[in-house]
Write an enzyme that holds these catalytic residues in place. Structure first.
Site: not given
Length: 156
Positions: A86, A61, A89
């Site tokens: 992992g 953001e 992302h």
């Protein structure tokens, strides 16, 4: 050590005290973020500035908040931390924050201090957060660099 060769930044209040600065800080990883925010606020105080503080949920953001503030502030400092996990992302968030903040800075011509720590481990973040025992104080460094950039651009 990643801080090797870094310049010593010390804001000069004679050049910076009249500047309007905002700090945007993500909320994930509270201990690290508190250290980064404290460092940025100390650098601002050394420069004779009381920055506006805006908290956002996460590092993703930061660009939209920076875009919102860039037209009304001389500089914006964006603070966040992303710790590798992992899944991919980490890569997506780091890329979005980096490209988004860069785009805001170039398009608005407002210096955006890039204080997003991209770490493999929480310990790496703690070591860079300006906490007792940390080897680096990235919050302070990022604020000082943003202020120095404003001063340099005003001289052009």
């Amino acid at each position: 050590m990643s801080g090797a060769g870094a310049p010593a930044h010390k804001p000069n209040p004679a050049d910076t005290a009249s500047l309007k600065v905002a700090v945007i800080a993500a909320s994930w990883h509270t201990q690290i973020m508190d250290g980064l925010l404290d460092g940025a606020q100390r650098a601002a105080a050394d420069a004779g500035i009381e920055p506006t503080i805006v908290r956002v949920p996460g590092t993703f953001e930061l660009p939209v908040a920076a875009a919102t503030l860039a037209d009304t502030y001389d500089a914006v400092v964006a603070l966040g931390v992303v710790i590798r996990g992992g899944t991919p992302h980490f890569d997506y968030v780091c890329d979005a924050a980096t490209s988004g903040l860069t785009r805001v800075s170039v398009e608005t011509k407002t210096p955006i201090g890039f204080g997003v720590l991209t770490c493999d481990t929480e310990e790496q973040g703690i070591d860079r957060a300006g906490l007792p025992g940390s080897t680096e104080d990235k919050g302070y460094e990022v604020m000082a660099a943003a202020l120095e950039t404003v001063v340099a651009l005003k001289q052009l």
